[in-house]
Every structure is written in structure tokens, then in C-alpha cells.
Design a protein around this motif. Structure first.
Motif, PDB file in Angstrom:
ATOM      1  N   LEU A  21       0.831  -1.205   0.000  1.00  0.00           N
ATOM      2  CA  LEU A  21       0.000   0.000   0.000  1.00  0.00           C
ATOM      3  C   LEU A  21       0.867   1.258   0.000  1.00  0.00           C
ATOM      4  O   LEU A  21       0.580   2.227  -0.690  1.00  0.00           O
ATOM      5  N   LEU A  22       1.949   1.226   0.775  1.00  0.00           N
ATOM      6  CA  LEU A  22       2.845   2.384   0.809  1.00  0.00           C
ATOM      7  C   LEU A  22       3.420   2.652  -0.575  1.00  0.00           C
ATOM      8  O   LEU A  22       3.501   3.777  -1.038  1.00  0.00           O
ATOM      9  N   ASP A  23       3.821   1.569  -1.241  1.00  0.00           N
ATOM     10  CA  ASP A  23       4.355   1.677  -2.589  1.00  0.00           C
ATOM     11  C   ASP A  23       3.344   2.314  -3.529  1.00  0.00           C
ATOM     12  O   ASP A  23       3.672   3.217  -4.296  1.00  0.00           O
ATOM     13  N   GLN A  24       2.097   1.822  -3.450  1.00  0.00           N
ATOM     14  CA  GLN A  24       1.053   2.334  -4.323  1.00  0.00           C
ATOM     15  C   GLN A  24       0.846   3.825  -4.095  1.00  0.00           C
ATOM     16  O   GLN A  24       0.507   4.557  -5.012  1.00  0.00           O
ATOM     17  N   MET A  25       1.008   4.236  -2.849  1.00  0.00           N
ATOM     18  CA  MET A  25       0.784   5.651  -2.550  1.00  0.00           C
ATOM     19  C   MET A  25       2.032   6.480  -2.803  1.00  0.00           C
ATOM     20  O   MET A  25       2.051   7.668  -2.524  1.00  0.00           O
ATOM     21  N   GLY A  26       3.096   5.814  -3.282  1.00  0.00           N
ATOM     22  CA  GLY A  26       4.310   6.546  -3.586  1.00  0.00           C
ATOM     23  C   GLY A  26       5.167   6.835  -2.369  1.00  0.00           C
ATOM     24  O   GLY A  26       6.126   7.584  -2.441  1.00  0.00           O
ATOM     25  N   LEU A  27       4.827   6.216  -1.230  1.00  0.00           N
ATOM     26  CA  LEU A  27       5.615   6.460  -0.026  1.00  0.00           C
ATOM     27  C   LEU A  27       6.728   5.430   0.086  1.00  0.00           C
ATOM     28  O   LEU A  27       6.651   4.354  -0.487  1.00  0.00           O
ATOM     29  N   PRO A  28       7.782   5.777   0.803  1.00  0.00           N
ATOM     30  CA  PRO A  28       8.877   4.812   0.940  1.00  0.00           C
ATOM     31  C   PRO A  28       8.452   3.608   1.772  1.00  0.00           C
ATOM     32  O   PRO A  28       7.596   3.712   2.629  1.00  0.00           O
ATOM     33  N   ARG A  29       9.092   2.481   1.473  1.00  0.00           N
ATOM     34  CA  ARG A  29       8.754   1.272   2.221  1.00  0.00           C
ATOM     35  C   ARG A  29       9.328   1.344   3.626  1.00  0.00           C
ATOM     36  O   ARG A  29      10.304   2.030   3.871  1.00  0.00           O
ATOM     37  N   VAL A  30       8.704   0.596   4.509  1.00  0.00           N
ATOM     38  CA  VAL A  30       9.178   0.573   5.893  1.00  0.00           C
ATOM     39  C   VAL A  30       9.657  -0.835   6.227  1.00  0.00           C
ATOM     40  O   VAL A  30       9.030  -1.801   5.847  1.00  0.00           O
ATOM     41  N   GLY A  31      10.781  -0.912   6.902  1.00  0.00           N
ATOM     42  CA  GLY A  31      11.263  -2.231   7.334  1.00  0.00           C
ATOM     43  C   GLY A  31      10.545  -2.642   8.597  1.00  0.00           C
ATOM     44  O   GLY A  31      11.096  -2.576   9.686  1.00  0.00           O
ATOM     45  N   TRP A  32       9.281  -3.078   8.456  1.00  0.00           N
ATOM     46  CA  TRP A  32       8.477  -3.364   9.637  1.00  0.00           C
ATOM     47  C   TRP A  32       9.141  -4.367  10.558  1.00  0.00           C
ATOM     48  O   TRP A  32       9.161  -4.201  11.764  1.00  0.00           O
ATOM     49  N   MET A  33       9.637  -5.427   9.944  1.00  0.00           N
ATOM     50  CA  MET A  33      10.145  -6.505  10.774  1.00  0.00           C
ATOM     51  C   MET A  33      11.665  -6.525  10.823  1.00  0.00           C
ATOM     52  O   MET A  33      12.248  -7.448  11.364  1.00  0.00           O
ATOM     53  N   SER A  34      12.304  -5.516  10.240  1.00  0.00           N
ATOM     54  CA  SER A  34      13.759  -5.547  10.294  1.00  0.00           C
ATOM     55  C   SER A  34      14.337  -4.422  11.120  1.00  0.00           C
ATOM     56  O   SER A  34      15.506  -4.432  11.452  1.00  0.00           O
ATOM     57  N   THR A  35      13.524  -3.440  11.491  1.00  0.00           N
ATOM     58  CA  THR A  35      14.016  -2.345  12.332  1.00  0.00           C
ATOM     59  C   THR A  35      13.484  -2.537  13.740  1.00  0.00           C
ATOM     60  O   THR A  35      12.283  -2.555  13.943  1.00  0.00           O
ATOM     61  N   PRO A  36      14.373  -2.673  14.708  1.00  0.00           N
ATOM     62  CA  PRO A  36      13.930  -3.022  16.062  1.00  0.00           C
ATOM     63  C   PRO A  36      12.844  -2.108  16.626  1.00  0.00           C
ATOM     64  O   PRO A  36      11.837  -2.582  17.121  1.00  0.00           O
TER      65      PRO A  36
END
Lengths: 310, 279, 435
Positions: free
Chosen positions: A154-169
Motif C-alpha cells: 500500500l505504501l508503494d502504491q501511494m508513492g511512499l517509501p517502504r518501511v522495514g516493519w520486521m527488520s528495524t527493532p
């Protein structure tokens, strides 16, 4: 205390400090069995565990040595424990206000006889009754990396940068807290709704007649009368956040998550030390700390709310 | 509509529905995903970009459930465990809540805090001594063993106490003066006025016992004593999860809980009307 | 109102009184219970049990499934209480502590002879304790090899599979793809950077420690010590760090494992034979092959950890349990197990040629176990081995996230040193540390 003699029996009127025969009978037949069960099922096992925290009991080693303080000393030098302690604290600080405030907000809105009220209630309650295992799997997929996860897609579709949900503590702990709140919220909505429903309409009517606006009614009539129920909510939310386990446990398994040790919490620590490494004595020491802090938190909350018993 | 002044502004009402609608959608969205995934073939589930609807609708996930494991038995076991547990805590919590709220005797507060303090400790921490006790009683792999730790609910007692505290003392005194025994007071006054919180804790307990994993896991030694939640294990392959199967099992698991909730919902929400209190 | 309550109360009491009757389990002449940890193996055990019961109708075999972690917990509580099943399927590493504590039945002489005859020497060695007793059947072997996507290789013009780990890194760099925004779209080499627990350290051990010659534990007399606080151990970590941050052939924010390989977004990854079954079912269109782990400057080999099957001392029908276990591991059943569940039997001398016709990739796994010079390692038989590897995994996973470790030998050295100190501390706690 007022005691009247009616039809030959002593009757406590005005709920005095002495119990009638009938009350005593009720107490012993209904309440005492429950108390006894509590002692057998909860109190004694817990005491056993607390005692174990002063030993080096290991399930694989029958010999037990008494260690008056070593387990607790080790706790302070154990980075895993410190991380777990901090994470559980963060859990409480984030989850409890969100759950209580959102729960109150939704309950108040729903209480205004909104159309489709029953539909909304059922929808809010749904996450609470979904079993944790499939729920956690769905959330893992939502948070999955790249475009495989719904969130990043969804972030991609909205043109927003991706978030490392499970990789950033930091983010992954908040993400897990999010799952916890999502799942628990329905409970608080229901609890506060029950509390609101139990406020006699007459009180509110009186305030309206006196010319109060909606928010004034809410603030001055509902909320004060809801205090006992809010106290209940805050206590439960705190305890559940402090001892959260299943969501952290399930999320940290599987290969899409790279923040295993960083999001550990108190109970996952107990589980790891006790059931994975069989250090039962050490695990019991962590349980001890868990218990003491819970006790303190609850005592503080009772004091803050200063609810007098009837 | 007694209770609140009517909101005249239309935008306020629309805004309200928007807020409620959006937030309830967020709450429910994952569940929608569970629903659709349960009808997908396994090669459709892990895809490059999220696909909501199945390209091919299939019932294979549901049909394979009884073949994978005796889910009917699991279902019945869960009903028994949750049913007996919920009945016991409903009755017990109401009685204890009444006593803690309305009786005064020495040691009352101490006992209450004893009860409350046990809320603080999650099952994982004291499960080993509890298991040993169950073993000594000879209740391993039996219904008694599955159920007995679940027939008390400290948060239930807490909640009922808080709610019963709000019942006016005059009602109770009036009945006592009329010569009612405590049982009569409990059954005809306290219980009817507490149906709402009782329903609430019944739901909570039903949900809790229904999805409890760790206790049945340890106590049940053979498949016929499993509950539904244990049945979900059959789909967690070590390396790859059978998503379709889990979602189908999840849907089946949800249904009774949903039914119980809907049945109790009116009780909870309708609440109690304080008639007869006008002086 | 009151009537309803009384009615319900009566109903509950009635159920309560009936329950003991419902619960009674009729005793069969001989009953053997098997606890499985994996659904595929459970299915397999059930099917094999069916066949066995046809042959021996007076024996009843019940199979129950608990997922791996859950089974370990269950065994932890039930086995010391004598309440466990008659055959327990768990990784040998999980079974060893119970043997050390005296809860498992060592294999009797006739069974030991059978095992020695039918299993490779190193398999037997891996399940033999210091006292010379065999405490579990070396039933299945989780041998690791590299999967690779043949189409990706052809597209990048790579004509052969890598023989050394440096070659592998070169090829990975050619295979990696990114999009315009710089996001990774194809990982040349999918390393196990994530996921909990000792699986991560297991893959790391196989991927880089063995090729560089770094040992997890080295034996000193009768005691042990961490064997990787050295140049080899540092180089191993550096390989991973370079892969993620210098050559960028993999990323923490990228999908991983069999799922990713099945989606065609990774070119190479390390796993066991079960992937073959997974691919056939979920990604039949991927054109892939398997190659043996590449060599390194310090060694050549892989990890093949043993899935064991043990009989507790509390078992009432030990002879029957051992007999059934041997039946489960005979040639026909081994073929069925390998073909259906994808788990690789540790047996030697079984003819799998029929199977290779439909699943040719499986041959590489069987050959790998017999390739000269290619050593198959397993976990040491000491009680804290699981804790050592799990804690090592936690620290490694934290290190994998540190971009600051690129070209930072001092940083890497500190991580390795701290990890080794923890390993030694655990050994010390169990009285196994060599001073």
C-alpha cells in the motif's frame, strides 16, 4: 451499624460490619470453595515458583542448590533481561493509553444510539475472538518485506517509501504492540459500554435539563461514574501489556522477521530460560520480578483512582 | 431517545459514521483476509503482490479438515471445556463479586487482594507446579484435568465486584428487611441486575478458554483430548505453513465464539434498566 | 430465572458425573504411543503404523502430533514424570539432555547391531554417547545443500555451479537485480539473516564457518571450548556482512527461504531435501537444481543434523517399540518416507532409483552424504548445546543488522569475542568448560 429485629431474625440493615447467619451461610457455601480453589490452583503454584527462584533448579539436573541472591544478581548483568524489561515497559506505556482512550471513545460514540450499533460492536469485537495463531500469521504477512506484505504494498502504491516493519527493532516492537492493541481493543469497548449502560439515564437527563452540552455531560456525569470500571480497564490493560507473550512469540518465528532478540519481552524471556534452556531457577527469578512489578503497578493504580469499596 | 441531546448538525452524524466505519474496517480487515484465504488454492496464497480474491474459489481447505485430524472431536472437546468453565466462572464471579462488594467482614480486603494478585501472573510462569498437581490427581489427559484450572477467574470476580458496587444498597436492604435469605437476595436481586457484566465476562472467558493453547497442550496426551486450538497445529509444517488449512480451521473455530457473542450481545448491550428506583 | 439456573446447574453436574465414564480409554493388548513433531512425519508414521498393524494385529499403535516447539515443552514436563509416549521423535540435540538425566532407554544390543549394519559410521557416531551407548535411532538426516535457479544462471551466462565460496559470491553478484529505485528485486544469494533461534546459527555454521574452518566447539580433553574466536571465525562473519552491505546480494528487507525461491526471486539458497516436495506442490514451474555446499579455504562439508527417535525408560513395551522403530526404518518404509514427506532417511544402502525418476534433485542429497572429502557435521552430545547455538544465533542476528561492520575488522573481532565468551560461560555453567 443498624440492626433490626424482623420476624425474629436479626437483619443487618445498612450493611453493617457484622454478618447474619444467612450471610455467613452464603459466604461459606458459595465463596469459600472458590477461595480454596484459588489457593490450590493459583497461590500455591505461584509460591512454589517464587521459591524456585532462590535455587538453581534445572529440569535436567535433579540436584538443587540454594542460591539466596545469585539468580537476581545475574539478572542485572544479563542484556537479554534488560532488553526484555525495557520492551515490556514500552509495551505498557504505549498499549494502555491507546486501549483505554480508544476504548472509551468508541464506547461513548456507540452509546449514543447510533444506527447499526450492533454491527459496529460485532466488528470491533471480532479481532478479540479471532484465535491468535491465524491472526499473527495474517499480521506477519501484512508486515512482510518488499511488496509481499500488504503494508509495504500500500505504501508503494501511494508513492511512499517502504518501511522495514520486521527488520528495524524500534518499528517492529511498535508493530507487535499494534497487533496487541488491535486484538484487545474490543474487550475494552465492551467493558466501557457495559459501564456506560449501567449509569442510570436519570442522571444524564438531569444534567441535560440543567443545560449541559454533550461533552459536559460526558465529562461530568459519565466519566466520574465510570471510575470503577475505568480502574478495572486500566489494571487489566496494564497487566496484559506487561505480560504479553503470544503475539511476540509467534511473530518472532519464521523467516520473515529479523528482529528476534530485540523485541523480546519479559514472558518470552521466562519461556526461553525455562522451557528452552531448562534453567527453571533463573526463569523463576524473572517471574518473581514480573510479579513484583505487576503488584506495584496495580497498587499505584488503585491509589491513583482512590476507589472506595462499598 | 433519552439520554443525550440530539445532534442537530448532519455533518456531525456523518462524521461519526465515517469514524466508526473506518475504524471498524481497520479492525476487521485482517479477518476479511482470513476469510478469502480460506478459499484459495495453496499456490495462490503467497504471491508477489497481495491478491485479495481467489482466482479459483475452492473448498478443498475445508474438506480436508476432517481428513487431516478429527476436528469434530476437537470441536466437541472445546465446547465442553469452554462451556463448563464459563458456567463455573459466571456463577462464582457473581457470588464472590457480591460478597466483596457488599459484605463487610474482617479479612475481606485481604482476600480480595489475594484474588486480584493472582491476575498478575501469567499461566506460563506457574504451569509446571500446576502440571505436577494435575498429575498427582491422576487427571492427565482427562476432561477434569483440562477444565479444573479454568473454573476460577480472578478478573471476573474483580469486574463483578466493581459493577455490583454500583447496585444501590437500599435495594438489598429492602429485600433483607422483607425477610429474604441471602440466596434469595443473590438470585432475585444481584443476578438479574448483573446480567450485563456476567455476560461480558462469560464472553471473555469463553474466548480465553477456547483459544487457550499451552494448558491443553501439556495436559492432553492423545489426540482425542485435543481442543480446536491444538488442532491448528496440524497445519504448521516445520518449514512452510499450510495457510489455506489454517485459515479454514480458523473460520470454523470462530463460528461458535461468534455465535456465543451474538447470543450474549443483547444482554450485554441492552444493560439493565433501573426501574423501581424512583423515590 | 431461578429455575433456569437450577436447570443449568443440574446439567453441569450431570456432565461432570458422566465425564469420567466418557474418558476411560480401553486398554489394548499392547499399545504403543508415538509423538511426532512434524505434520509430514506424523502422516508418515500413521501410514506406517497402519501397515504394521496389518502385520501384527495384536499391537495397537497411536500416533499424536505436536508441533516441534510444543513437543519439546511437552516432553520437558511429561518425560521426567514418566508420562511421555513410547516413541518420541525429536532432534537428537533435544533428546540428549533427557538421556543424560537418565530418562531414555539406550538401544539394546540386538538393535545396536542392526543400526551399525544399516547406517553410515558417522551417523552411528553422532548418536553414541561418551559412555558408548546409543541413545536414539539416527532416523532422519537434515542434510543441507544449495538450491539454485537454473533459468537465472542461464540468463546471467553462468555455465556451472560454484565450487568455492568465493566463486559463489562472484556468481551471486552477477545474479542480483535491482529496480530503478534501488530496491532489491532478485537476491543472488539468499542467506538466512532472520527467523528465530538456532536455525539461523545452523545455516551460518554450514554456510561460512565450515568452509573457513571455524569450529563452534572444540574439544580439549574431556571438556570443551568455543572454537571460533580466531581468524576463521572472523572471516565467516565478514562474509555475511559483505554479502549484505558491501556486495549487496541479499537484504534484511527481502523475502527469504523456500517461499522466496518458489516465487523465483532468489537465485541460490541453502536448505534440506524437503524443499523438493514443497517446490513440486507450490512452484512446479521453477527450473532448479541442487549442488553440494562449496569448498572454502579452511574446509569442505555441511551440517546434517539428526532427527532421532527414542524410547523412554518408562515405556511399558520396550521390545515392541524398538521393533516398530526398526520396521519404520526398513528399505520400503525409507523409500516411502523420502518420497512422500521429503525428509531424508539417514539409512545407507537403500535403492532410491525409482524416486529419482520423478525427483532427480534428491539424488544430490543422497550423494552428498557419501562424497569423499565432504564432511557431514552434527551437533555435539552435550546438554547445553541447544542453548549455545540459540544464544549464538541471537548475537549473530544482531550483528547482521550492523552496516558499520563493513571493513571494520575491530568491530567484527569484538562481536566474535563477545559471542565466544558467552559460549564459554554456558559451558562453564554446566561444568564443561576447558580452562
Amino acid at each position: 451499624m443498624n440492626v433490626a429485629v424482623v420476624k425474629g431474625k436479626r437483619v443487618a440493615v445498612g450493611v453493617g460490619s457484622r454478618l447474619t447467619r444467612s450471610q455467613i451461610a452464603f459466604l461459606w457455601s458459595m465463596v469459600m470453595p472458590v477461595i480454596v480453589l484459588f489457593i490450590i490452583i493459583r497461590v500455591i503454584p505461584v509460591l512454589v515458583v517464587l521459591l524456585m527462584s532462590f535455587t538453581n533448579y534445572n529440569m535436567n539436573r535433579p540436584l538443587v542448590r540454594f542460591l539466596p541472591y545469585q539468580n537476581f544478581l545475574r539478572l542485572f548483568g544479563d542484556p537479554n533481561f534488560m532488553t526484555a524489561f525495557v520492551n515490556s515497559t514500552e509495551f505498557v506505556l504505549v498499549a494502555v493509553p491507546v486501549e483505554i482512550l480508544l476504548g472509551l471513545a468508541f464506547a461513548i460514540y456507540l452509546h449514543r444510539k447510533v444506527r447499526f450499533e450492533s454491527v459496529y460492536e460485532t466488528l470491533y469485537f471480532l479481532p478479540y475472538i479471532v484465535p491468535m495463531v491465524p491472526a499473527a500469521i495474517i499480521w506477519k504477512w501484512i508486515y512482510a518485506p518488499g511488496t509481499y506484505g500488504l503494508a509495504n504494498y500500500l505504501l508503494d502504491q501511494m508513492g511512499l517509501p517502504r518501511v522495514g516493519w520486521m527488520s528495524t527493532p524500534q518499528i517492529s516492537l511498535l508493530a507487535v504492540i499494534g497487533i496487541h492493541v488491535w486484538k484487545q481493543l474490543g474487550f475494552f469497548v465492551i467493558v466501557f459500554l457495559v459501564g456506560l449502560k449501567n449509569i442510570p439515564a436519570s442522571f444524564r437527563e438531569a444534567a441535560v435539563v440543567d443545560g449541559a452540552t454533550l461533552w459536559q455531560v460526558t465529562r461530568n456525569v459519565d466519566l466520574p461514574l465510570l471510575k470503577p470500571v475505568i480502574l478495572f480497564g486500566v489494571v487489566m490493560a496494564t497487566i496484559w501489556a506487561w505480560s504479553a507473550f503470544t503475539e511476540v512469540y509467534i511473530i518472532s518465528q519464521g523467516t520473515d522477521i529479523s528482529t528476534g532478540a530485540e523485541i523480546q519481552v519479559m514472558v518470552t524471556r521466562i519461556y526461553a530460560e525455562g522451557f528452552l534452556y531448562f534453567n527453571m531457577g533463573y526463569a523463576s527469578a524473572i517471574s518473581f520480578v514480573l510479579f513484583i512489578v505487576s503488584l506495584m503497578l496495580v497498587a499505584v493504580q488503585f491509589r491513583l483512582f482512590r476507589v472506595e469499596s462499598a | 431517545m433519552i439520554g443525550y441531546p440530539s445532534a442537530k448538525r448532519i455533518w456531525a452524524r456523518v462524521g461519526l459514521h465515517l469514524f466508526l466505519g473506518l475504524s471498524s474496517f481497520l479492525m476487521v480487515a485482517p479477518f476479511i483476509w482470513v476469510f478469502f484465504t480460506s478459499f484459495k488454492r495453496s499456490n495462490e496464497i503467497v504471491t508477489e503482490t497481495p491478491q485479495l480474491l481467489p482466482a479459483v474459489w475452492t473448498l478443498e481447505n475445508y474438506l480436508k479438515l476432517p481428513k487431516v485430524a478429527p476436528f469434530v472431536r476437537f470441536f466437541l472437546n472445546s465446547i465442553v471445556v469452554s462451556g463448563v468453565s464459563t458456567f463455573c466462572i459466571a456463577l462464582g464471579s457473581a457470588a464472590c463479586g457480591y460478597v466483596f462488594a457488599k459484605y463487610r467482614f474482617r479479612g475481606r480486603d485481604f482476600l480480595f487482594f489475594l484474588v486480584i494478585s493472582t491476575i498478575l501472573i501469567p499461566l506460563q510462569t506457574y504451569i509446571v507446579p500446576l502440571y505436577l498437581l494435575t498429575w498427582k490427581l491422576g487427571w492427565i489427559n482427562s476432561y477434569q484435568g483440562l477444565i479444573f484450572p479454568l473454573i476460577i477467574m480472578s478478573s471476573g470476580i474483580f469486574f463483578l465486584r466493581q459493577n455490583i458496587m454500583g447496585i444501590p444498597d437500599e435495594l438489598i436492604d429492602a429485600a433483607r428487611v422483607d425477610g429474604a435469605s441471602e440466596w434469595r437476595v443473590f438470585l432475585s436481586i444481584i443476578l438479574p441486575l448483573s446480567l450485563s457484566p456476567i455476560a461480558a465476562i462469560s464472553i471473555v472467558n469463553w474466548v480465553y478458554t477456547w483459544s487457550l493453547f499451552i494448558w491443553p497442550l501439556i495436559v492432553a496426551n492423545s489426540t482425542e483430548m485435543f481442543t480446536m486450538e491444538l488442532g491448528l497445529m496440524y497445519f504448521q509444517r516445520e518449514y512452510a505453513v499450510d495457510y489455506g488449512g489454517i485459515m479454514a480451521a480458523c473460520m470454523i473455530t470462530l463460528l461458535p465464539v461468534l455465535v456465543v457473542f451474538l447470543a450474549f450481545r443483547t444482554r450485554i448491550i441492552e444493560g439493565v434498566a433501573f426501574t423501581g428506583m424512583k423515590h | 430465572m431461578r429455575r433456569t439456573i437450577i436447570g443449568v446447574a443440574v446439567l453441569v453436574l450431570a456432565i461432570g458425573l458422566l465425564l469420567p465414564a466418557v474418558n476411560r480409554v480401553d486398554a489394548a493388548p499392547v499399545e504403543i504411543n508415538i509423538w511426532s513433531a512434524f505434520p509430514e512425519l506424523h502422516e508418515q508414521a500413521t501410514w506406517i503404523a497402519g501397515k504394521y498393524m496389518e502385520k501384527y494385529p495384536n499391537i495397537k499403535i497411536k500416533t499424536t502430533l505436536f508441533p516441534q516447539r510444543a513437543l519439546e515443552e511437552k516432553v520437558a514436563v511429561a518425560l521426567p514424570a514418566g508420562q511421555a509416549a513410547d516413541l518420541i521423535e525429536l532432534d537428537k540435540m533435544a533428546l540428549y539432555p533427557y538421556y543424560a538425566a537418565g530418562h531414555l532407554q539406550p538401544l539394546p544390543k540386538n538393535v545396536v547391531d542392526w543400526v551399525k549394519k544399516n547406517y553410515p559410521d558417522y551417523a552411528v557416531a553422532s548418536v553414541t554417547s561418551e559412555k558408548g551407548e546409543i541413545f536414539t535411532f539416527p532416523w532422519l538426516d537434515s542434510l543441507k545443500a544449495m538450491f539454485y535457479n537454473k533459468d537465472h544462471f542461464k540468463e546471467a551466462g553462468i555455465a556451472k555451479t560454484p565450487e568455492t565460496i568465493d566463486e559463489m559470491m562472484e556468481m551471486a553478484r552477477k545474479l542480483t537485480k535491482r529496480d530503478e529505485k534501488g530496491n532489491l528485486t532478485r537476491a543472488g544469494l539468499d542467506l538466512r539473516l532472520s527467523g528465530g533461534g538456532f536455525g539461523t546459527s545452523q545455516k551460518y555454521w554450514t554456510q561460512v564457518m565450515i568452509p573457513y574452518g571455524a569450529k563452534v566447539l572444540e574439544k580439549v580433553g574431556t571438556k570443551w571450548r568455543a572454537g571460533y574466536d580466531n581468524e576463521a571465525g572472523r572471516k565467516a562473519l565478514q562474509y555475511y556482512i559483505d554479502a549484505v552491505y558491501k556486495y549487496k546480494v541479499d537484504s534484511l528487507d527481502f523475502k527469504s527461504d523456500a517461499e522466496a525461491f518458489g516465487l523465483g526471486i532468489t537465485s541460490m539458497f541453502q536448505r534440506e531435501a524437503w524443499v523438493v516436495g514443497y517446490m513440486a506442490k507450490n512452484a512446479p514451474n521453477i527450473n532448479y537444481g541442487v549442488f553440494v555446499m562449496p569448498k572454502g579455504p579452511g574446509g569442505w562439508g555441511t551440517v546434517g543434523n539428526t532427527m532421532g527417535l527414542s524410547v523412554p525408560k518408562s515405556c511399558k513395551y520396550k521390545k515392541e517399540a524398538f521393533d516398530f522403530a526398526m520396521f519404520m526404518m526398513n528399505d520400503d518404509m525409507s523409500r516411502a518416507t523420502f518420497g512422500d514427506s521429503g525428509w531424508q532417511p539417514f539409512r545407507k544402502g537403500v535403492d532410491y532409483s525409482q524416486l529419482y525418476k520423478t525427483r532427480p534433485q534428491l539424488k544430490t542429497f543422497i550423494d552428498a552424504a557419501q562424497t569423499k572429502g565432504h564432511v557431514v557435521y552434527d551437533y555435539e552430545n552435550i546438554t547445553p548445546i541447544f542453548e549455545i547455538h540459540s544464544r549464538m544465533a541471537d548475537r549473530l542476528m544482531a550483528a547482521f543488522k550492523r552496516a558499520d561492520l563493513v571493513d571494520n575488522p575491530a568491530g567484527i573481532a569484538k562481536v566474535i569475542k563477545d559471542t565466544a565468551e558467552e559460549t564459554n560461560r554456558i559451558l562453564e555453567d554446566h561444568g564443561l568448560f576447558a580452562k
